[in-house]
Design a protein around this motif. Structure first.
Motif, PDB file in Angstrom:
ATOM      1  N   GLU A 107       1.288  14.415 -14.014  1.00  0.00           N
ATOM      2  CA  GLU A 107      -0.112  14.458 -14.446  1.00  0.00           C
ATOM      3  C   GLU A 107      -0.512  13.252 -15.277  1.00  0.00           C
ATOM      4  OE1 GLU A 107      -1.415  18.331 -15.860  1.00  0.00           O
ATOM      5  OE2 GLU A 107       0.301  19.262 -14.840  1.00  0.00           O
ATOM      6  N   ASP A 108      -0.086  12.074 -14.827  1.00  0.00           N
ATOM      7  CA  ASP A 108      -0.447  10.825 -15.503  1.00  0.00           C
ATOM      8  C   ASP A 108      -1.702  10.268 -14.840  1.00  0.00           C
ATOM      9  OD1 ASP A 108      -0.657   8.408 -16.794  1.00  0.00           O
ATOM     10  OD2 ASP A 108       1.458   7.864 -16.540  1.00  0.00           O
ATOM     11  N   ALA A 114       0.834  -1.205   0.000  1.00  0.00           N
ATOM     12  CA  ALA A 114       0.000   0.000   0.000  1.00  0.00           C
ATOM     13  C   ALA A 114       0.870   1.258   0.000  1.00  0.00           C
ATOM     14  CB  ALA A 114      -0.936  -0.004   1.208  1.00  0.00           C
ATOM     15  N   ALA A 115       1.946   1.257   0.790  1.00  0.00           N
ATOM     16  CA  ALA A 115       2.856   2.407   0.818  1.00  0.00           C
ATOM     17  C   ALA A 115       3.515   2.607  -0.546  1.00  0.00           C
ATOM     18  CB  ALA A 115       3.913   2.212   1.909  1.00  0.00           C
ATOM     19  N   MET A 143       3.353   5.915  -3.026  1.00  0.00           N
ATOM     20  CA  MET A 143       4.501   6.582  -3.652  1.00  0.00           C
ATOM     21  C   MET A 143       4.328   6.675  -5.167  1.00  0.00           C
ATOM     22  SD  MET A 143       7.831   5.297  -1.517  1.00  0.00           S
ATOM     23  CE  MET A 143       7.361   3.628  -1.102  1.00  0.00           C
ATOM     24  N   LEU A 144       3.811   5.608  -5.766  1.00  0.00           N
ATOM     25  CA  LEU A 144       3.576   5.633  -7.211  1.00  0.00           C
ATOM     26  C   LEU A 144       2.505   6.663  -7.577  1.00  0.00           C
ATOM     27  CD1 LEU A 144       3.726   1.798  -7.934  1.00  0.00           C
ATOM     28  CD2 LEU A 144       5.387   3.523  -8.685  1.00  0.00           C
ATOM     29  N   LEU A 145       1.461   6.745  -6.768  1.00  0.00           N
ATOM     30  CA  LEU A 145       0.424   7.755  -6.988  1.00  0.00           C
ATOM     31  C   LEU A 145       1.019   9.163  -6.921  1.00  0.00           C
ATOM     32  CD1 LEU A 145      -2.488   6.187  -4.944  1.00  0.00           C
ATOM     33  CD2 LEU A 145      -2.667   6.965  -7.325  1.00  0.00           C
ATOM     34  N   GLN A 194      -3.548   2.731 -10.477  1.00  0.00           N
ATOM     35  CA  GLN A 194      -2.936   2.622  -9.151  1.00  0.00           C
ATOM     36  C   GLN A 194      -3.985   2.673  -8.041  1.00  0.00           C
ATOM     37  OE1 GLN A 194      -0.248   5.860  -9.758  1.00  0.00           O
ATOM     38  NE2 GLN A 194       1.301   4.566 -10.734  1.00  0.00           N
ATOM     39  N   MET A 195      -5.068   3.410  -8.266  1.00  0.00           N
ATOM     40  CA  MET A 195      -6.146   3.453  -7.265  1.00  0.00           C
ATOM     41  C   MET A 195      -6.830   2.096  -7.138  1.00  0.00           C
ATOM     42  SD  MET A 195      -6.137   6.245  -5.639  1.00  0.00           S
ATOM     43  CE  MET A 195      -7.649   5.954  -4.745  1.00  0.00           C
TER      44      MET A 195
END
Length: 130
Positions: A96-97, A82-83, A87-89, A104-105
């Motif tokens: 702005e991807d 989850a962490a 970080m990827l989010l 990722q959500m």
């Protein structure tokens, strides 16, 4: 019993997904890292940070994925996963991807389920909540 089987299948599925990402990227680590660095050139993130993260990411995916597959330190592996998604989010938002963030959500939702239903983790090396 069905919820225990469902949990194991979801945990293993997430593990295979992450392990697969790591396995595909580790052999071509420098190419992967260079591609990620190029993708973040327009980001305000410092390039040394992007380089460090891009060379570490495949190993984190591999380790977290492996732990999830075998069900060892499941709670810790879920929290680490989850962490990693957070970080990827964050990184995706700096360039702005929004499409990547949508995907990722979905990962974040799966980790929410895995963490919130940890009591269903019976078919694992750590059996329940370690």
């Amino acid at each position: 019993m069905n919820k225990n089987i469902a949990y194991a299948l979801l945990r293993i599925s997430m593990g295979v997904n992450l392990l697969g990402h790591g396995l595909a990227r580790i052999p071509k680590l420098s190419v992967f890292a260079q591609g990620m660095e190029k993708g973040f050139e327009k980001s305000w993130l410092p390039q040394p940070f992007v380089h460090l993260f891009s060379t570490t990411l495949p190993f984190l995916e591999f380790i977290i994925g492996g732990l999830l597959i075998i069900g060892f330190k499941t709670r810790l592996a879920n929290m680490a996963g989850a962490a990693l998604i957070i970080m990827l989010l964050f990184g995706s938002s700096t360039v702005e991807d929004w499409e990547a963030m949508g995907i990722q959500m979905i990962y974040a939702l799966f980790f929410y389920i895995l963490i919130s239903k940890i009591e269903d983790n019976c078919f694992a090396l750590d059996r329940k909540t370690s």
